[in-house]
Structures are given as structure tokens and as C-alpha cells.
Design a protein around this motif. Structure first.
Motif, PDB file in Angstrom:
ATOM      1  N   UNK A 114      -8.854  -3.268  -3.100  1.00  0.00           N
ATOM      2  CA  UNK A 114      -8.938  -3.539  -4.541  1.00  0.00           C
ATOM      3  C   UNK A 114     -10.378  -3.818  -4.966  1.00  0.00           C
ATOM      4  N   UNK A 115     -11.142  -4.488  -4.115  1.00  0.00           N
ATOM      5  CA  UNK A 115     -12.542  -4.763  -4.446  1.00  0.00           C
ATOM      6  C   UNK A 115     -13.363  -3.479  -4.542  1.00  0.00           C
ATOM      7  N   UNK A 116     -12.918  -2.456  -3.840  1.00  0.00           N
ATOM      8  CA  UNK A 116     -13.611  -1.164  -3.874  1.00  0.00           C
ATOM      9  C   UNK A 116     -13.070  -0.261  -4.989  1.00  0.00           C
ATOM     10  N   UNK A 117     -12.206  -0.832  -5.842  1.00  0.00           N
ATOM     11  CA  UNK A 117     -11.583  -0.067  -6.934  1.00  0.00           C
ATOM     12  C   UNK A 117     -10.822   1.159  -6.420  1.00  0.00           C
ATOM     13  N   UNK A 118     -10.255   1.023  -5.221  1.00  0.00           N
ATOM     14  CA  UNK A 118      -9.516   2.135  -4.627  1.00  0.00           C
ATOM     15  C   UNK A 118      -8.018   2.044  -4.860  1.00  0.00           C
ATOM     16  N   UNK A 119      -7.559   0.927  -5.460  1.00  0.00           N
ATOM     17  CA  UNK A 119      -6.129   0.754  -5.742  1.00  0.00           C
ATOM     18  C   UNK A 119      -5.841   1.115  -7.191  1.00  0.00           C
ATOM     19  N   UNK A 120      -4.725   1.766  -7.410  1.00  0.00           N
ATOM     20  CA  UNK A 120      -4.298   2.101  -8.770  1.00  0.00           C
ATOM     21  C   UNK A 120      -3.335   1.017  -9.240  1.00  0.00           C
ATOM     22  N   UNK A 121      -3.816   0.072 -10.006  1.00  0.00           N
ATOM     23  CA  UNK A 121      -2.959  -1.007 -10.465  1.00  0.00           C
ATOM     24  C   UNK A 121      -3.027  -2.216  -9.549  1.00  0.00           C
ATOM     25  N   UNK A 236       0.469  -0.749  -2.526  1.00  0.00           N
ATOM     26  CA  UNK A 236      -0.110  -0.203  -3.746  1.00  0.00           C
ATOM     27  C   UNK A 236      -0.246   1.310  -3.684  1.00  0.00           C
ATOM     28  N   UNK A 237      -0.217   1.925  -4.858  1.00  0.00           N
ATOM     29  CA  UNK A 237      -0.596   3.325  -5.003  1.00  0.00           C
ATOM     30  C   UNK A 237      -2.121   3.358  -5.022  1.00  0.00           C
ATOM     31  N   UNK A 238      -2.707   4.395  -4.439  1.00  0.00           N
ATOM     32  CA  UNK A 238      -4.161   4.465  -4.376  1.00  0.00           C
ATOM     33  C   UNK A 238      -4.744   5.288  -5.530  1.00  0.00           C
ATOM     34  N   UNK A 239      -5.937   4.920  -5.917  1.00  0.00           N
ATOM     35  CA  UNK A 239      -6.574   5.506  -7.089  1.00  0.00           C
ATOM     36  C   UNK A 239      -6.735   7.024  -6.977  1.00  0.00           C
ATOM     37  N   UNK A 240      -7.147   7.491  -5.809  1.00  0.00           N
ATOM     38  CA  UNK A 240      -7.369   8.931  -5.615  1.00  0.00           C
ATOM     39  C   UNK A 240      -6.206   9.595  -4.886  1.00  0.00           C
ATOM     40  N   UNK A 246       4.872  11.405  -5.960  1.00  0.00           N
ATOM     41  CA  UNK A 246       5.622  11.104  -4.742  1.00  0.00           C
ATOM     42  C   UNK A 246       5.238   9.732  -4.189  1.00  0.00           C
ATOM     43  N   UNK A 247       3.966   9.364  -4.332  1.00  0.00           N
ATOM     44  CA  UNK A 247       3.530   8.047  -3.883  1.00  0.00           C
ATOM     45  C   UNK A 247       4.242   6.942  -4.631  1.00  0.00           C
ATOM     46  N   UNK A 248       4.351   7.091  -5.952  1.00  0.00           N
ATOM     47  CA  UNK A 248       5.063   6.101  -6.765  1.00  0.00           C
ATOM     48  C   UNK A 248       6.532   6.022  -6.352  1.00  0.00           C
ATOM     49  N   UNK A 249       7.117   7.178  -6.085  1.00  0.00           N
ATOM     50  CA  UNK A 249       8.536   7.212  -5.709  1.00  0.00           C
ATOM     51  C   UNK A 249       8.756   6.540  -4.353  1.00  0.00           C
ATOM     52  N   UNK A 250       7.825   6.711  -3.422  1.00  0.00           N
ATOM     53  CA  UNK A 250       7.982   6.063  -2.118  1.00  0.00           C
ATOM     54  C   UNK A 250       7.891   4.539  -2.267  1.00  0.00           C
ATOM     55  N   UNK A 251       6.957   4.075  -3.065  1.00  0.00           N
ATOM     56  CA  UNK A 251       6.840   2.634  -3.302  1.00  0.00           C
ATOM     57  C   UNK A 251       8.113   2.100  -3.953  1.00  0.00           C
TER      58      UNK A 251
END
Length: 271
Positions: A114-121, A236-240, A246-251
Motif C-alpha cells: 500500500x505504501x508503494x501505491x500498488x494496491x487498488x483500494x 487486496x486487488x492490485x493496482x496494475x 476476475x481478481x475482484x471475483x476471486x476476492x
């Protein structure tokens, strides 16, 4: 042409134009209806492709099961896992490794992402885990407490302090006022457990979920100080993310009642 004849001709022209317009409107409506049906059937929203999930080693068995369920629910998808120490996974993500989802064994390692702004949300805690002592089958050294691990001649293995299971073990030892010098520090919890499974160590401090997954290959010993070192697991879903949908659906599956049943069955506790 008489006035009556001209009036009749105009009425026929108007009627014909109206009918043509009605036919055109009907055709457009039919076309729109067809495309709507395709959307409702999931044509445009159907999930497909690979979902890359980076997950803590302690999630291996439960996530593998959920991955199979996900593929069953969404034909055309494939879940590819990268299991390992949360710290190394976080480092890979911040260095650009392609991944859709990150599930960490501690908020500290998630913070690297998250500190690297790599997380989406904002990451969400989906389970918790606590430590246990894994001993050889039958517990031949009669280990009954964390203090017993400090005895002379006992070969004990810990996870490296940089990974969540190692940090939790150090926290539990501190809570007990104990110091322990292991024969080795392992890169993740599975590596620590395998030292006992292979009889290369007498005991290891690991997660209770890993003790349960090992079955009769080890014996688990609970200790009260583990309550001082419970780990929250965020996801978390990742920014890139290459495959956001599909990532959201798996979470969503992981956090669903179905997902929680699998996880609690493996020994995790609900958040």
C-alpha cells in the motif's frame, strides 16, 4: 381529381408512412432486445483468462481448494498461485511482478504494497491465524510449552523474523519472557514445518493451520502466549492487475460464506 378523391389519397399516404415507421421501430426494438439478452446471459461480463494470486504460504491448501472452486464456477478461467513468504511476495509486487491479487499473512507486509501505491483500494482482513508448536509424531520430547523449546539438545526451527510467522513467534517469545536460538531460520512457514516432517528438527513454531494440514506427519502443541501474537490476514486487488474483473471475483469468493467455510475448516478464524 375531386376534393374527396384527393383527401382519400392523402389518408392512404399517411397511413403507409405510419406503418413503415412502426415496422422500423419494431425492428430496432427487436435488435436491442437481443443484445440485452446477451448481456444478461453474461456475454460481455463473462470472466475469462488467468488470475494471478500472490498468497502467503500458510494459505496454500485452502486457497488451492478455492482456486479449483473458482475455475468450476467460471469456466474459461485459470487461477495461478504464487505461494511464499509474504515479505518476498510484497517485494515482487512492488518491483513490478504481474499479479491480480495479494493475500498477506500480516498487515505489516501488506503495508509495503500500500505504501508503494500498488494496491487498488483498501485491503480487507479476511481471516486470522495463530501459532502452534509442531513436534515429531507422538511428541517424543514431551514438549508441553513454549519454555520447553529452550531446553538443551532440542533442535528447534523458526520462520525468519522478516516473515509474519517469524515475527509472530518473536512476539510470543517476548510475551513469555523467553529467548530461543533456533538451529535455523526458514524463509516461510512451510519450510519451517518441513524440517520437522523430514525429521531434521525436533520442533518448529508454525501456524496451527499448517499443523492441521500436515495431518499425522507432526503433532501440534498449543501454548497460551500464541494469543499475544495473532496475525490478521489482509487481501487486496492490485493496482496494475492484468485481469481486474476476475481478481475482484476471486476476492469475493474468498470473503463469501463459502470461502470462509473453507478457511475456517483449515483452522483459520473469522475476522
Amino acid at each position: 381529381m375531386t376534393r374527396s378523391a384527393r383527401r382519400t389519397r392523402r389518408m392512404l399516404q399517411v397511413t403507409g408512412a405510419g406503418a413503415a415507421a412502426l415496422l422500423t421501430l419494431s425492428a430496432c426494438s427487436s435488435s436491442d432486445s437481443g443484445s440485452g439478452s446477451d448481456a444478461e446471459a453474461g456475454g460481455s461480463d463473462k470472466l475469462s483468462g488467468t488470475v494471478n494470486v500472490f498468497a502467503a504460504a500458510s494459505l496454500t491448501e485452502s486457497f488451492t481448494e478455492l482456486g479449483k472452486e473458482f475455475e468450476k464456477q467460471h469456466p474459461g478461467t485459470k487461477v495461478v498461485f504464487n505461494f511464499g513468504g509474504s515479505d518476498s511476495l510484497a517485494a515482487g509486487i512492488t518491483n513490478g511482478a504481474p499479479a491480480d491479487v495479494f493475500a498477506s499473512a500480516s498487515p505489516k507486509t501488506m503495508k509495503v504494497v500500500t505504501d508503494a501505491d500498488a494496491a487498488a483500494g483498501t485491503p480487507a482482513t479476511f481471516v486470522r491465524n495463530r501459532l502452534e508448536i509442531a513436534t515429531l509424531p507422538g511428541n517424543p520430547d514431551e514438549v508441553a510449552s513454549l519454555k520447553d523449546l529452550t531446553g538443551d539438545g532440542l533442535k528447534v526451527v523458526l520462520c525468519d523474523r522478516t516473515v509474519p510467522c517469524g515475527a509472530a513467534a518473536q512476539k510470543a517469545l517476548t510475551a513469555a519472557g523467553l529467548k530461543l536460538t533456533p538451529v535455523s531460520y526458514e524463509e516461510d512457514v512451510k519450510s519451517a514445518l518441513n524440517k520437522v516432517v523430514l525429521k531434521e528438527a525436533d520442533a518448529a513454531v508454525v501456524y496451527r493451520t499448517d499443523v492441521r494440514a500436515a495431518g499425522d506427519k507432526v503433532e501440534g502443541v498449543e501454548f497460551p502466549e500464541s494469543a499475544k501474537a495473532v496475525n490478521d490476514y489482509p487481501i487486496t486487488l492490485l493496482q496494475d492487475a492484468p485481469n481486474t474483473a476476475a481478481g475482484k471475483a476471486f476476492i469475493a469468493l474468498v470473503r463469501s460464506a463459502e470461502g470462509q467455510k473453507v478457511l475456517t475448516g483449515a483452522g483459520f478464524t473469522a475476522p
